[in-house]
Design a protein around this motif. Structure first.
Motif, mmCIF file in Angstrom:
data_model
loop_
_atom_site.group_PDB
_atom_site.id
_atom_site.type_symbol
_atom_site.label_atom_id
_atom_site.label_comp_id
_atom_site.label_asym_id
_atom_site.label_seq_id
_atom_site.Cartn_x
_atom_site.Cartn_y
_atom_site.Cartn_z
ATOM 1 N N ASP A 108 0.814 -1.216 0.000
ATOM 2 C CA ASP A 108 0.000 0.000 0.000
ATOM 3 C C ASP A 108 0.845 1.263 0.000
ATOM 4 N N GLU A 109 2.076 1.182 0.461
ATOM 5 C CA GLU A 109 2.930 2.368 0.539
ATOM 6 C C GLU A 109 3.268 2.929 -0.847
ATOM 7 N N TYR A 110 3.090 2.101 -1.877
ATOM 8 C CA TYR A 110 3.489 2.526 -3.223
ATOM 9 C C TYR A 110 2.295 2.882 -4.100
ATOM 10 N N ALA A 111 1.098 2.953 -3.479
ATOM 11 C CA ALA A 111 -0.081 3.394 -4.221
ATOM 12 C C ALA A 111 0.136 4.808 -4.745
ATOM 13 N N GLY A 112 -0.157 5.007 -6.027
ATOM 14 C CA GLY A 112 0.030 6.314 -6.642
ATOM 15 C C GLY A 112 1.448 6.594 -7.062
ATOM 16 N N LYS A 113 2.361 5.675 -6.793
ATOM 17 C CA LYS A 113 3.767 5.835 -7.181
ATOM 18 C C LYS A 113 4.158 4.870 -8.300
ATOM 19 N N TYR A 114 3.661 3.661 -8.219
ATOM 20 C CA TYR A 114 3.941 2.618 -9.197
ATOM 21 C C TYR A 114 2.664 1.835 -9.495
ATOM 22 N N ASN A 115 2.628 1.223 -10.648
ATOM 23 C CA ASN A 115 1.799 0.061 -10.874
ATOM 24 C C ASN A 115 2.627 -1.147 -10.425
ATOM 25 N N LEU A 116 2.248 -1.760 -9.321
ATOM 26 C CA LEU A 116 2.985 -2.914 -8.830
ATOM 27 C C LEU A 116 2.484 -4.178 -9.512
ATOM 28 N N LEU A 117 3.421 -4.978 -9.992
ATOM 29 C CA LEU A 117 3.114 -6.278 -10.577
ATOM 30 C C LEU A 117 3.998 -7.310 -9.884
ATOM 31 N N VAL A 118 3.381 -8.217 -9.155
ATOM 32 C CA VAL A 118 4.118 -9.192 -8.346
ATOM 33 C C VAL A 118 3.752 -10.598 -8.801
ATOM 34 N N LEU A 119 4.759 -11.349 -9.238
ATOM 35 C CA LEU A 119 4.604 -12.759 -9.591
ATOM 36 C C LEU A 119 5.329 -13.547 -8.501
ATOM 37 N N PRO A 120 4.612 -13.976 -7.459
ATOM 38 C CA PRO A 120 5.308 -14.510 -6.288
ATOM 39 C C PRO A 120 5.881 -15.903 -6.462
ATOM 40 N N CYS A 121 5.314 -16.704 -7.368
ATOM 41 C CA CYS A 121 5.799 -18.088 -7.503
ATOM 42 C C CYS A 121 5.702 -18.505 -8.962
ATOM 43 N N VAL A 167 8.296 -0.552 -17.660
ATOM 44 C CA VAL A 167 8.796 -1.143 -16.417
ATOM 45 C C VAL A 167 10.024 -0.349 -15.983
ATOM 46 N N ARG A 168 9.944 0.282 -14.812
ATOM 47 C CA ARG A 168 11.061 1.095 -14.325
ATOM 48 C C ARG A 168 12.045 0.259 -13.515
ATOM 49 N N VAL A 169 11.515 -0.677 -12.714
ATOM 50 C CA VAL A 169 12.384 -1.445 -11.830
ATOM 51 C C VAL A 169 11.893 -2.885 -11.789
ATOM 52 N N HIS A 170 12.843 -3.810 -11.810
ATOM 53 C CA HIS A 170 12.539 -5.238 -11.698
ATOM 54 C C HIS A 170 13.517 -5.841 -10.702
ATOM 55 N N PRO A 216 25.425 0.902 -10.231
ATOM 56 C CA PRO A 216 26.095 0.636 -8.950
ATOM 57 C C PRO A 216 25.450 1.321 -7.754
ATOM 58 N N GLY A 217 24.940 2.531 -7.920
ATOM 59 C CA GLY A 217 24.287 3.202 -6.800
ATOM 60 C C GLY A 217 23.028 2.472 -6.361
ATOM 61 N N PHE A 218 22.275 1.996 -7.308
ATOM 62 C CA PHE A 218 21.066 1.203 -7.048
ATOM 63 C C PHE A 218 21.411 -0.066 -6.278
ATOM 64 N N GLN A 219 22.432 -0.772 -6.739
ATOM 65 C CA GLN A 219 22.818 -2.030 -6.076
ATOM 66 C C GLN A 219 23.280 -1.764 -4.644
ATOM 67 N N GLN A 220 24.055 -0.729 -4.446
ATOM 68 C CA GLN A 220 24.571 -0.460 -3.097
ATOM 69 C C GLN A 220 23.486 0.033 -2.148
ATOM 70 N N TYR A 302 14.750 3.605 -4.416
ATOM 71 C CA TYR A 302 15.851 4.195 -5.178
ATOM 72 C C TYR A 302 15.389 4.566 -6.587
ATOM 73 N N ALA A 303 14.641 3.674 -7.223
ATOM 74 C CA ALA A 303 14.187 3.940 -8.585
ATOM 75 C C ALA A 303 13.234 5.135 -8.637
ATOM 76 N N LEU A 304 12.436 5.331 -7.576
ATOM 77 C CA LEU A 304 11.583 6.513 -7.506
ATOM 78 C C LEU A 304 12.419 7.786 -7.384
ATOM 79 N N ALA A 305 13.437 7.741 -6.545
ATOM 80 C CA ALA A 305 14.257 8.922 -6.285
ATOM 81 C C ALA A 305 15.167 9.271 -7.468
ATOM 82 N N HIS A 306 15.390 8.300 -8.362
ATOM 83 C CA HIS A 306 16.316 8.520 -9.474
ATOM 84 C C HIS A 306 15.597 8.306 -10.807
ATOM 85 N N ALA A 307 14.353 8.709 -10.871
ATOM 86 C CA ALA A 307 13.576 8.541 -12.105
ATOM 87 C C ALA A 307 14.182 9.389 -13.220
#
Length: 307
Positions: A108-121, A167-170, A216-220, A302-307
């Motif tokens: 819920d924290e990302y409502a209005g920020k991303y379209n979340l798509l989760v494939l859990p298994c 897709v901005r972040v995976h 590298p900044g994203f990974q760290q 991070y992906a939100l802050a560095h769009a």
């Protein structure tokens, strides 16, 4: 799990497996846990607040499975997509439960920020049998390619191809386990008719970035978030983790797209694969799940802050 003795008894050493050997391997695999009880029930419990989408059906004869995704509701054309995938290797438990825990506790924290798509298994047959491969003795995480030999991977790629928003972040959630060395790498060598070359298992969490867009900044940022939950794997005496050069604390890079990894299936600029170590005496199952959740949140932030 399948023992090395059972694997070595299949076929002839030095010769790749054919259909009879693969069928013999499949016959050894036994259901050890329930996808319906442990995954589907948690996904369905989120219906209403989240859109539950069935994006494919697997039928392996000894098991039929609906492939389920969770999508933000409402889905907005003006928002980018954040993709979270788990269970590409069905035996990697915290990838599945970490993805679900993220949605349950923080989605819920990302409502209005991303379209979340989760494939859990992504690989439910492997989840139930605690196996790396699917029923066809195919590794789904080398199969995110055109004309994929793994129906699990093909279904996920078809779903992503149907989505118009970028897709901005995976972030793809995985584990490295002791059974990689005791079972799955010997099985791979036997299947392909090659000698088994022993390796080592790193003690701790690490990331696999995409060598074509390493970020590298994203990974760290992800490593820093996870370090508050569990320990980060050190480099070995050769400056490597699982045979690849460490490019930063807890980070190695692979050419994900060219070798058919799940992390290479989109054009997202921010991409990573987590590797939790659940067999460490310094980590609990709860910490492993929490590490996956921390990694997802850090990646999305991070992906939100560095769009």
């Amino acid at each position: 799990m399948t023992s090395i003795e059972q694997i070595n008894a299949i076929g002839v050493a030095g010769q790749p497996w054919g259909a009879p050997e693969k069928a013999r391997w499949q016959a050894l695999q036994q259901v050890q846990r329930s996808y319906a009880d442990e995954v589907v029930t948690r996904v369905q419990a989120l219906a209403g607040k989240w859109q539950v989408q069935c994006y494919g059906q697997l039928d392996y004869g000894d098991g039929q499975y609906r492939l389920l995704a969770l999508r933000s509701q409402p889905w907005r054309q003006d928002l980018p997509v954040a993709l979270v995938t788990g269970g590409v290797h069905g035996y990697e438990t915290s990838g599945v439960h970490g993805a679900l825990q993220f949605v349950e506790q923080h989605g819920d924290e990302y409502a209005g920020k991303y379209n979340l798509l989760v494939l859990p298994c992504i690989s439910p047959w492997g989840y139930e049998r605690i196996q790396r491969w699917n029923a066809l003795t195919v590794d789904p995480n080398r199969s995110f390619v055109a004309d994929s030999p793994a129906p699990e991977a093909a279904a996920a790629m078809t779903l992503l191809a149907s989505i118009a928003e970028p897709v901005r972040v995976h972030i793809d959630l995985h584990e490295t386990t002791d059974s990689d060395e005791s079972e799955f790498r010997p099985a791979l060598a036997a299947r392909d008719g090659k000698p088994f070359v022993a390796g080592s298992i790193p003690d701790g969490f690490y990331l696999v970035g995409e060598s074509e867009k390493p970020q590298p900044g994203f990974q760290q940022a992800i490593i820093a978030a996870v370090a508050a939950v569990t320990h980060i794997a050190p480099a070995d005496e050769n400056g490597e983790i699982i045979g690849d050069k460490v490019v930063a604390h807890g980070v190695i890079n692979y050419p994900c797209r060219s070798i058919g990894l799940c992390a290479g299936m989109t054009d997202a600029p921010f991409v990573t694969t987590t590797e939790v170590y659940p067999d460490s005496p310094k980590a609990t199952a709860q910490q492993c799940n929490a590490a996956q959740v921390a990694a997802v949140r850090a990646a999305l932030d991070y992906a939100l802050a560095h769009a």
